[in-house]
Structure formats: structure tokens, C-alpha cells
Design a protein around this motif. Structure first.
Motif, mmCIF file in Angstrom:
data_model
loop_
_atom_site.group_PDB
_atom_site.id
_atom_site.type_symbol
_atom_site.label_atom_id
_atom_site.label_comp_id
_atom_site.label_asym_id
_atom_site.label_seq_id
_atom_site.Cartn_x
_atom_site.Cartn_y
_atom_site.Cartn_z
ATOM 1 N N VAL A 505 -24.487 22.781 -7.209
ATOM 2 C CA VAL A 505 -25.533 21.218 -6.851
ATOM 3 C C VAL A 505 -25.057 20.878 -5.994
ATOM 4 O O VAL A 505 -23.624 20.292 -5.744
ATOM 5 N N LEU A 506 -25.869 19.507 -5.832
ATOM 6 C CA LEU A 506 -25.203 18.216 -4.794
ATOM 7 C C LEU A 506 -25.877 16.650 -5.393
ATOM 8 O O LEU A 506 -26.034 16.496 -6.684
ATOM 9 N N ASN A 507 -24.789 16.211 -5.089
ATOM 10 C CA ASN A 507 -24.467 14.769 -5.849
ATOM 11 C C ASN A 507 -25.069 13.676 -5.440
ATOM 12 O O ASN A 507 -25.386 14.234 -3.553
ATOM 13 N N GLN A 508 -26.048 13.222 -6.021
ATOM 14 C CA GLN A 508 -27.748 12.792 -5.161
ATOM 15 C C GLN A 508 -26.652 11.357 -4.284
ATOM 16 O O GLN A 508 -27.210 10.949 -2.843
ATOM 17 N N VAL A 604 -28.991 16.650 -7.356
ATOM 18 C CA VAL A 604 -30.156 17.268 -6.778
ATOM 19 C C VAL A 604 -29.391 18.829 -6.326
ATOM 20 O O VAL A 604 -28.766 19.331 -6.191
ATOM 21 N N ASP A 605 -30.618 20.397 -7.100
ATOM 22 C CA ASP A 605 -31.142 21.114 -6.145
ATOM 23 C C ASP A 605 -31.308 21.416 -4.844
ATOM 24 O O ASP A 605 -32.039 21.679 -5.404
ATOM 25 N N ASP A 606 -30.335 20.959 -4.616
ATOM 26 C CA ASP A 606 -30.973 21.471 -2.656
ATOM 27 C C ASP A 606 -29.980 22.012 -1.946
ATOM 28 O O ASP A 606 -28.597 21.912 -2.298
ATOM 29 N N GLU A 607 -30.321 22.028 -0.083
ATOM 30 C CA GLU A 607 -29.301 22.996 0.250
ATOM 31 C C GLU A 607 -27.797 22.153 1.101
ATOM 32 O O GLU A 607 -28.068 20.767 0.939
#
Ligand code: FAD
Length: 662
Positions: A505-508, A604-607
Motif C-alpha cells: 500500500v502507499l502512504n497517503q 491508499v491502494d494505488d500505483e
């Protein structure tokens, strides 16, 4: 009248092997007044256990020292099996050593001494140098105030333990091979226990003693456990006739698979297992077919030397050649598979690790399962000592861990028989072992051996539908009648009772990718993980807001939020289209007047820019629009799954009412 020095401690740990050190790590991490004693004068420097499974590394990571182990260890990535179906030595297959995709960690090997070092450093750091292993110290008597056992209030110390301090000389085990090569025979099950002799000798020398009054005691004192004897518990099971030698050597050989984990079954000279290790070392587990137990059922250990072991290995590996110039450590043992009926006495005295289950070391499980026993118990004891959790959660230690021990013995039983038997000549050869069966067990065993198949049953800590009595040990660990079962269907791959899996996951706030599980540190707190879903949809945003409002206005939950229940959020909208301060209620990223907003709790679940897309929602099996909420325990096992709405908050509240005191 006694003039013995008397003191109090909350938790007394007996034995500083892997189980005892894991227990002490929790105590240090949670700030508990604990003591840990060991009868030996030094820690282990070489040999003994060496395999670390994926789950153990996840646990090390949650305490902050997996990187040290991974850096020093040998990584096992491929396994091969020998021989072929006809019993001739020939490489028959190559398979990945661990099941692909199960964990971000694969199996590694590093000797127990280094692993103990990492624990000791971590304990020192978190206890601010106040908790040390007290070496050359052992208990010589235990008395339990039976009337006071059920009272778990803070001033009650129902255990009275007399500790004996040994001299350096008394506490140093004799090496049968002289000082040059370390052997582990004194720790092997072929050796008699020396605890009573040590106590008697020290008494004769008028050594010093002291009294400790303790609230709880944990016997991590290995297979011969003194603690187990004091509470009158026994292990149930049988020894076998299989005797094994272990050599840690730098091999000089033309055997091609020496840097790979492999099992070699010779047609008639027994079996051998190769475990490649750090610093060019290789561990060989070798069946000693010529050594048999005597009438007492035990083999004569004086007949076993490094020379007998290497000769047996040479026979098994022929026609390949095998010698060595350097031997780091060696030992021998007889396989016995036993498990305790009881893991605790009145929720006051607990047994963990080899003290309550023994089996062969080959499947590489003992140290891992022993550490994981203590990992299961440590936070529960800490929360009870701190007056946060109800003492009844202590009962889940036995209900959760005994079943794991039984599974372990069943696994070991099967694995040992397949491993120690000779290969079948053909399908009609019933007393032989079919190589196809062996390979099948090896592959299936990988799931069990990874430590990731652990699935705890229903209790006040795991809100899954089910009857806790079905756990088969009669322990009542039922939840409070109002606890609401979790909705497994909302998160298909976040299984109630199993450890929270990991995806990227990515840190927002700063776009850094993280394995999500890495955010679940072992700090003694539960986690409420809010899969917030599509926070830009007005309907979902309203659900999220009402869930967070209910969380902060719940009189029961409010005092625990952030202190005993950490919050993590994972949403599913593009990171660049969302704003931390605009789109997320404050409780999810609280403001501290001294340090500002919390930027490390919303993900966030993002690229990612450099490491691809973790597809976390898809992998967790959670709906990207509506999300869900998940409660994990301080050991990262999943306790509850519910909706991001009023019903969900009620489920969360009822879950914690079944666990916390108030
Ligand atoms: P132990 O490691 O036995 O520790 C017990 C501690 O208690 C010791 O330090 C002892 O000195 C102390 N003690 C004992 N009695 C007293 C007393 N009365 N008072 C005070 N202190 C006391 N496991 C794996 O997972 N992977 C492997 O690859 C593996 N390989 C192995 C290879 C060999 C040759 C052997 C012998 C074992 C192997 N094991 C392996 C098993 C593993 O070593 C044990 O399962 C593990 O060490 C158990 O940990 P423990 O803390 O319960 O007990």
C-alpha cells in the motif's frame, strides 16, 4: 525465621531459550516488571536450532529486527529431493523451498545463538536496559497460594519462588569433546537433566538464594522443564527408535546439491538431510542406523562422536565423496513426540516451547513454534498485568496453542516416518516409503512449516461463529454473550483467526510504498483497520463519518482509542485526488499540539512510482466502494470484521467489551 532477601515481580520467566526470550521481549515492549533467569552461565554461541520460517520473520519484523536476521542468514529458496523412484541417488526434482506469494519473507537459516543475540539487544533497548537475563540462576522451590489464584487484582502475588544463584563453574555444562568443538549433547534428549544435581551441588556449597513473589510465572525451561514438574503436569506421547546425528561442518564434497535443502534417502544406509547455512557451513541431519536404543529405551550417547556421524553420512551419500576440515558444532538426539495436556495451571503458571511439546528437530519447527507460543501469551499477560484486559483472556493461551502443538506432533510424526524409513522398492513393498508420498508430504508440509496456516478458534479474542468447545480441550473461552460474529464475507482473504496478510500500500501523505502488515507493530495495542473504500463517494464518505463519530462518542471505546487500539486506514481512491485533511475524519490522523498531524496512519491502494501496484483491495478480497473494518489483536491475528457503519461500530464495541475490563 528467614533472612532471605525478598522481592516482587509481575512475571517471572524461567529459561532464556527462544521461548523465554520472546516472552521477555513482550515484557520489555509493554513495560512490565519482569525477571528472566537461566541455569546456564552463557547464552548459546553455535549450533542448535537454525531454521526461521516465514511467520517467525514477520514476528521479528513486528518487533523491529527481521532485517538483522535476513542480512546474516542463508536464504533457502530451492529444495531438491533425492533419490529417484528406483532408490538410486539422482536428483529427482527441484521445487521452491516455500510456497510462492504466501509471505513477504522466505525461509532462512541462521544459528540460534545469533537469534538469541537479536532478542537480547531488543529487550535491552525497549526495557531501557532494565531487563536482563539473569544467568546461573534457577528456581529451587515454588509454592502457590491456591486461595489467591483467582484474584487478578494488582496487589496480589500468589506465587512464591525461591531462586538459587550458582557459581560460574557450577553453571557451565561439560563438553564431551573438549573445548575446541562445541557439542549440544548436554541439551539433547539423550542426556539426563542436570537441574536437580545443580541445585544439590549449590546447596552443598552453601550458594546464595533469594525469594521472589510473582503474579505469574512462565516455564520456558525446555524439554526437561522443572516448572512442569512442580505443577505436576506430564507430556503425553512416545519416544521412537530413530536416532539422529547432527553435524555443522564446512563440507568438502562433489555432491552437487550441497547448497540446497535436500533430503537423501539411500537404498539401505538410512537418510540424510542437507541444510545449507551461513558462512559456507552446512548442517547435516543424519540417521544413525547402527545405533539402537537399549533396554531402557534410550541410546548410549557415549558411542556417538562426529566421526560416527560423518561415516554414516558418507555411506548415505556414496558414490559422492564427503569430508570436512572444520566442524562448528555437533549433537545427537532420539526422536520423541510428546505434547502436554495442560499449558497452564490456574492461569498463574504457564508452560511454553519445548517445556510443553517435543518432537524431532528436522522439520525445523521447534524454535519457531516455541517462540510463537510465547508470542501468543506475552501480550495477553502484559494486558492483564496492566489492568487493561480481563484475566479470562489468559485461558485462550491453552485453547489456541495446544491445538497447534498437536498439529505439530502429527506433522512431525508423518514427516519423521517418511524421512526415517527406507525407500520402497516397488508399489508392493509396504514397509518402504514411497518417494511420491514423500514428495507430496514435503510440498504439503511447506504450508504448515511456514507457520502461516495457524487458524485460532472462536473465543472472546476471535469473533468467528463456532463453538469453542470444538477446540477439543474443554477450556471455556467463550465470548461474552453479546459479542457479534465477524462478517467474513466482507474481507474474503482476511481470515478471522489467522494472521493479517500483507500487500503493498502507499502512504497517503508521502507516496512511500509499504507492506501493509509492516504497519502492525508489536507494541501491545490492538489495531482497528478501516478499509475506508471510495471516500470520494458522498454515500461512502457519510458512512465513514458516522462510523468515526460513533467511535469517538462511544463511552466504552473512547478511552482506548489510540492508547490500546491503534487506528490504520486504507482507502481505494487515487492518492492524488484525495487530501488527508479534507477527506478523512480527524480520528484517523489525530492532531497532536506538539507534533502536528499524524501522517503515518492513512494509506491508499494505488500505483507506486517505482514498485508497481499492490492491488491490496483485490488481494484482501474487500469491496473497493464500501470497504469494511477489521480488528487485529496485538499479535496481528484477526479478531473481528464488520461494516463501516453503525452496525460495524456496535460489533467493534461488543468485541472490545469481551476483552477489556472497562
Ligand atoms: P530451550 O531452547 O531448550 O531453552 C530452555 C532454556 O531453559 C535453556 O536456556 C536452559 O538452560 C534453561 N533451563 C532449563 N532448565 C532450567 C531451570 N530449571 N532453571 C532455569 N533455566 C533452565 N527448531 C527449529 O525451529 N528449527 C531448527 O532448525 C531446529 N533444529 C534443531 C537442531 C537440534 C540439533 C536441536 C537439539 C534442536 C533443534 N530445534 C530446531 C529445536 C529447538 O532448538 C527447540 O525446539 C527450541 O530451542 C525450544 O526453545 P525453548 O525456549 O522452548 O527451549
Amino acid at each position: 525465621v528467614t533472612d532471605l532477601q525478598e522481592s516482587e515481580c509481575d512475571v517471572l520467566i524461567v529459561g532464556a531459550g527462544p521461548a523465554g526470550l520472546m516472552m521477555a521481549t513482550w515484557m520489555a515492549r509493554c513495560g512490565i516488571n519482569a525477571r528472566i533467569v537461566d541455569k546456564r552461565s552463557t547464552k548459546i554461541f553455535s549450533g542448535q536450532a537454525d531454521g526461521l520460517q516465514s511467520r517467525s520473520l514477520e514476528i521479528f519484523d513486528s518487533f523491529g529486527f527481521a532485517d538483522r536476521a535476513r542480512k546474516e542468514a542463508n536464504h533457502m529458496l530451492e529444495a531438491s529431493q533425492n533419490p529417484d523412484e528406483e532408490g538410486k541417488l539422482r536428483r529427482s526434482d527441484r521445487v521452491p523451498d516455500a510456497i510462492v506469494g504466501l509471505s513477504r519473507f522466505t525461509q532462512i537459516v541462521l544459528h540460534q545463538g545469533r537469534i538469541e543475540r537479536f532478542f537480547l539487544d531488543n529487550i535491552k533497548k525497549h526495557s531501557k536496559d532494565s531487563l536482563h537475563v539473569e544467568r546461573a540462576v534457577l528456581p529451587e522451590s515454588l509454592s502457590i497460594d491456591e486461595d489467591a489464584c483467582d484474584n487478578h487484582s494488582k496487589d496480589n502475588y500468589p506465587l512464591k519462588v525461591q531462586l538459587r544463584h550458582l557459581t560460574e563453574e557450577e553453571a557451565t555444562p561439560a563438553q564431551s569433546n573438549g573445548p575446541t568443538v562445541q557439542d549440544g549433547l548436554f541439551r539433547s534428549n539423550l542426556a539426563d537433566d542436570d537441574t536437580d544435581d545443580l541445585i544439590a551441588q549449590s546447596r552443598a556449597n552453601a550458594g546464595s538464594t533469594e525469594i521472589v513473589r510473582a503474579k505469574y510465572m512462565v516455564g520456558c525451561d525446555g524439554a526437561h522443564s522443572w516448572t512442569r514438574r512442580q505443577i505436576g503436569f506430564q507430556l503425553e506421547g512416545e519416544p521412537t527408535d530413530y536416532i539422529w546425528g547432527v553435524l555443522d561442518i564446512i563440507p568438502i564434497t562433489d555432491f552437487p546439491d550441497i547448497r540446497m535443502r535436500c533430503a537423501v534417502h539411500s537404498a539401505s544406509s538410512g537418510s540424510l538431510m542437507v541444510i545449507p547455512r551461513e558462512n559456507k557451513l552446512v548442517r547435516l541431519y543424519i540417521q544413525l542406523t547402527e545405533i539402537k536404543p537399549d533396554a531402557s529405551g534410550r541410546a548410549d550417547r557415549s558411542k556417538i562422536t562426529p566421526d560416527t556421524i560423518i561415516k554414516a553420512a558418507q555411506k548415505i551419500l556414496a558414490p559422492y565423496k564427503l569430508t570436512y576440515e572444520y566442524c562448528d558444532w555437533w549433537t545427537a538426539y532420539q526422536i520423541g513426540q510428546r505434547v502436554g495436556k495442560n499449558f497452564d495451571y490456574r492461569s498463574r503458571v504457564f508452560l511454553a516451547g519445548d517445556a510443553v511439546h517435543t518432537h524431532s528437530p528436522k522439520a525445523g519447527q521447534g524454535m519457531n513454534v516455541s517462540m510463537q507460543d510465547a508470542f501468543n501469551l506475552g501480550w495477553k499477560l502484559a494486558l492483564v498485568v496492566q489492568g487493561i484486559a480481563q484475566s479470562s483472556i489468559l485461558k485462550t493461551y491453552q485453547s489456541e496453542r495446544r491445538r497447534i502443538a498437536q498439529d505439530l506432533i502429527a506433522f512431525d510424526h508423518k514427516f519423521s516416518r517418511l524421512f526415517s524409513g527406507r525407500p520402497a522398492k516397488d508399489v508392493l513393498d509396504e514397509s518402504g516409503v514411497s518417494m511420491a508420498e514423500f514428495k507430496d508430504a514435503f510440498v504439503k508440509g511447506n504450508m504448515f512449516a511456514s507457520g502461516l496456516s495457524v487458524d485460532y478458534g472462536a473465543s472472546m479474542l476471535v469473533a468467528k461463529p463456532g463453538d469453542s468447545a470444538a477446540q477439543g480441550d474443554g477450556t471455556d473461552v467463550s465470548s461474552s454473550s453479546t459479542q457479534i460474529p465477524g462478517k467474513q464475507e466482507l474481507a474474503a482473504n482476511i481470515k478471522l483467526g489467522m494472521r493479517f496478510p500483507s500487500f503493498q500500500v502507499l502512504n497517503q501523505s508521502d507516496a512511500r510504498p509499504w507492506p501493509f502488515q509492516e504497519r502492525l507493530k508489536s507494541d501491545g495495542r490492538f489495531r482497528l483497520i478501516v478499509f475506508a473504500g471510495n471516500v470520494l463517494s458522498p454515500t461512502q464518505s457519510a458512512r465513514l463519518t458516522s462510523f468515526c463519530d460513533a467511535l469517538t462518542s462511544s463511552a466504552f471505546l473512547k478511552p482506548h482509542v489510540h492508547t490500546h487500539i491503534g487506528l490504520l486506514t486504507l482507502h481505494s481512491v487515487k492518492r492524488t485526488e484525495t487530501e488527508l485533511l479534507r477527506d478523512f475524519p480527524e480520528v484517523l490522523h489525530p492532531f497532536d499540539p506538539k507534533t502536528g498531524w499524524d501522517y503515518d496512519s492513512v494509506f491508499v491502494d494505488d500505483e507506486s512510482y517505482h514498485q508497481g501496484h499492490g492491488e491490496a483491495y483485490k488481494n484482501y478480497g474487500v469491496d473497493k466502494e464500501t470497504g469494511c473494518v477489521v480488528v487485529t489483536r496485538p499479535d496481528q491475528y484477526v479478531g473481528f470484521v464488520g461494516e463501516v457503519d453503525g452496525e460495524g461500530i456496535q460489533g467493534v464495541e461488543e468485541y472490545f467489551k469481551g476483552v477489556f475490563l472497562s
